[in-house]
Each structure stands twice: as structure tokens, then as C-alpha cells.
Design a protein around this motif. Structure first.
Motif, PDB file in Angstrom:
ATOM      1  N   PHE A 164      66.222  55.300  21.734  1.00 40.89           N
ATOM      2  CA  PHE A 164      66.052  55.496  23.175  1.00 40.89           C
ATOM      3  C   PHE A 164      64.764  56.282  23.444  1.00 40.89           C
ATOM      4  CE2 PHE A 164      69.909  53.709  24.988  1.00 40.89           C
ATOM      5  CZ  PHE A 164      70.573  53.389  23.825  1.00 40.89           C
ATOM      6  N   CYS A 165      64.884  57.475  24.011  1.00 45.08           N
ATOM      7  CA  CYS A 165      63.660  58.209  24.368  1.00 45.08           C
ATOM      8  C   CYS A 165      62.698  58.391  23.184  1.00 45.08           C
ATOM      9  CB  CYS A 165      64.007  59.549  24.991  1.00 45.08           C
ATOM     10  SG  CYS A 165      64.970  59.381  26.503  1.00 45.08           S
ATOM     11  N   HIS A 252      71.291  57.559  30.913  1.00 46.51           N
ATOM     12  CA  HIS A 252      70.063  57.107  31.573  1.00 46.51           C
ATOM     13  C   HIS A 252      69.646  55.745  31.071  1.00 46.51           C
ATOM     14  CE1 HIS A 252      67.263  57.490  28.129  1.00 46.51           C
ATOM     15  NE2 HIS A 252      68.143  58.356  27.694  1.00 46.51           N
TER      16      HIS A 252
END
Ligand SMILES: [Cu+2]
Length: 290
Positions: A164-165, A252
Motif C-alpha cells: 500500500f503506502c 484508505h
């Protein structure tokens, strides 16, 4: 990647972590399948705390064996092993251990999502200005990047999953290298916005930038007012939901955008599917045309 599902796990959750090979960590996961996305070979799983890794959250996970993915459906309660290697994360050994109705669940802890209902920016539209603070604690309005082509992404530094991030960070590192090598890209600037400003203060971002070897003359990290960041991100389709009982519990999605030197949106990339190559290819013609 997806917003928190509105359903909660009725069954009890239990998790345990253990270490195996040096570079590879595995964690026992117990949770409930909320949805299945076969074309991405992913299932969104609502699970409890994973000790040493992340608090309870609902996230999409790649299921390594297709047969195991095909065998689960929303509502299934599963046991699985989450494997985290340097740049990847996936579930193996997915076993259905029960079933629970998704809708008759215990009440979800209250969550806050900012910016719902704001219109998505379309290519060609001017990106609205927004106040930020950079990694050095300086005020930095988004409009101050006018004149540069901007590649913008949204992350939070505590994001626990390498796909992800941290993948956005790795991709920006690759793009940064190419910016240095290619004179045609000399007006391109990278901007990373944190959607966890309460934790990601300027000094946390500065440390994060240092760890990434970010060249701060070409790559800026922004934090600021949570409300303003929420509204800014929402225009690109970024949605962040925070559990009110645990500020680390952030659900998110991911959006990355190219913005022209005139401040107009050129393109938005969804999720973690894009590659640095793709962005570089999209940057070149526009950068050269200036
Ligand atoms: Cu993340």
C-alpha cells in the motif's frame, strides 16, 4: 485500498504473530471476508489487531492460491496466514472456519470520513488551492507548485502493508531517480501528502524523507490541517476513514495524480496498479511540450 466496510465481524477475533525466515514475517489472521474481487485476486477481510503489525482493520488482501480465493465468499469467517516479505504481502492457507451474517453484527466503532460528497476533479479542471505545511515546518500552499509539473500522491507513514503506502513511496523513489537522469523531466516535482497529519508531523515526514533518500529539492512532503487535507484528497477520490477508538486504525484507498504547470489536473491513477514507467511515459510528452 477500499473504504471501511460497514459490516463488522460477529465472531470473536484472535490473532497471533510469529517470525519465520529472516526477511519474511508471517502472522496468523482470523477475520471475516467482507467482499471478494476475483480480477485482482483479492478479498477484503475485516480482522482484529495483528500484534506487532497493525490494529484491527478492514483491508483487501491478495490471496496467493486462486483456488483458495475462489472458495471464499462474503460472510465467511476465515483463518489464514498473512505473509509479509520486503515488497509484497499476501494470504496463504486460507481456511473457512465459519460463517456469520454480515448485517447482523455488533455496532461498528464510530468512524469519521472527511470530504464525502465533494465533486471529483476531472482532467482539465484547476486543482483547488489548499494550505499545507512541508517537512521543514514551512507553510506551503498547493498553488506554490505552479510552474512545475506535479506528481502527487497520498500516504501515511505508519501504513503497515508493503503493497500500500510503502509501494507509493518506492514508486516515487524510482520516479525521482529518473527525474535526475532525464533533462526532459527537469520541471517535474513530486509531492507526497500525508492523510494522517496528527501523527505525520513535519519532523516525522522529514525522517521519512531521509529514509527514502528523497531529494527535497525535487520531492516535497506535506502535512497540515486534517480537515483541509481530507477535503483536498477527496477531490482526487482519496477517502480515509478513521476509527474514533483507535487513531492508528486508518482505512484508505490510494490515488496518484499528474497536475500540469498551469495547476490543471492531467490524470489520476487509482490504487497500486500503476507503475513508475507508466507515469514517466505520461509525463514526457507534456513536459516536452512546455
Ligand atoms: Cu496505506
Amino acid at each position: 485500498m477500499q473504504r471501511r466496510a460497514v459490516f463488522v465481524l460477529a465472531a470473536a477475533l484472535s490473532l497471533a504473530a510469529c517470525r519465520s525466515r529472516s526477511n519474511q514475517r508471517t502472522y496468523a489472521v482470523h477475520g471475516q471476508v467482507v467482499s471478494v474481487t476475483p480480477d485482482r485476486q483479492e478479498a477484503t477481510v475485516k480482522h482484529g489487531d495483528i500484534a506487532g503489525l497493525m490494529p484491527a482493520m478492514t483491508m483487501p488482501y491478495k490471496i496467493k492460491e486462486k483456488a483458495q480465493l475462489d472458495a471464499v465468499k462474503p460472510g465467511d469467517v476465515i483463518d489464514a496466514t498473512l505473509t509479509i516479505v520486503e515488497n509484497d504481502a499476501y494470504l496463504t492457507g486460507v481456511k473457512k472456519v465459519g460463517e456469520a451474517p454480515l448485517e447482523e453484527a455488533a455496532p461498528e466503532p464510530a468512524t469519521v470520513t472527511t470530504g464525502k460528497g465533494l465533486p471529483l476533479l476531472q482532467p482539465g479542471e484547476v486543482v483547488p488551492d489548499s494550505p499545507f505545511v512541508d517537512q521543514d515546518g514551512r507553510k506551503r500552499a498547493f498553488n506554490s507548485f505552479r510552474g512545475s509539473m506535479v506528481v502527487l500522491t497520498f500516504i501515511y507513514t505508519r501504513c503497515p502493508l508493503p503493497t500500500f503506502c510503502p509501494m507509493m513511496d518506492r514508486h516515487f523513489v524510482s520516479i525521482q531517480e529518473r527525474l535526475h537522469d532525464d533533462p526532459a523531466l527537469k520541471h517535474v516535482h513530486l509531492v507526497t501528502v500525508s492523510f494522517d497529519p496528527a501523527y505525520d508531523t513535519p519532523s516525522v515526514l522529514k525522517k521519512h524523507a531521509r529514509e527514502l533518500n528523497a531529494d527535497l529539492s525535487r520531492w516535497t512532503f506535506l502535512t497540515g490541517d486534517p480537515e483541509a487535507i481530507g477535503k483536498f484528497g477527496a477531490r482526487f477520490g482519496v477517502f480515509v476513514t478513521r476509527a474514533s477508538n483507535d487513531p492508528r486504525d486508518i482505512t484508505h484507498n490510494l490515488r496518484t495524480a499528474i497536475i500540469g504547470p498551469d495547476g490543471k489536473l492531467i490524470k489520476v491513477y487509482t490504487g497500486n496498479e500503476w507503475t513508475p514507467e507508466e507515469i514517466l511515459n505520461d509525463l514526457k510528452p507534456v513536459a516536452n511540450a512546455d
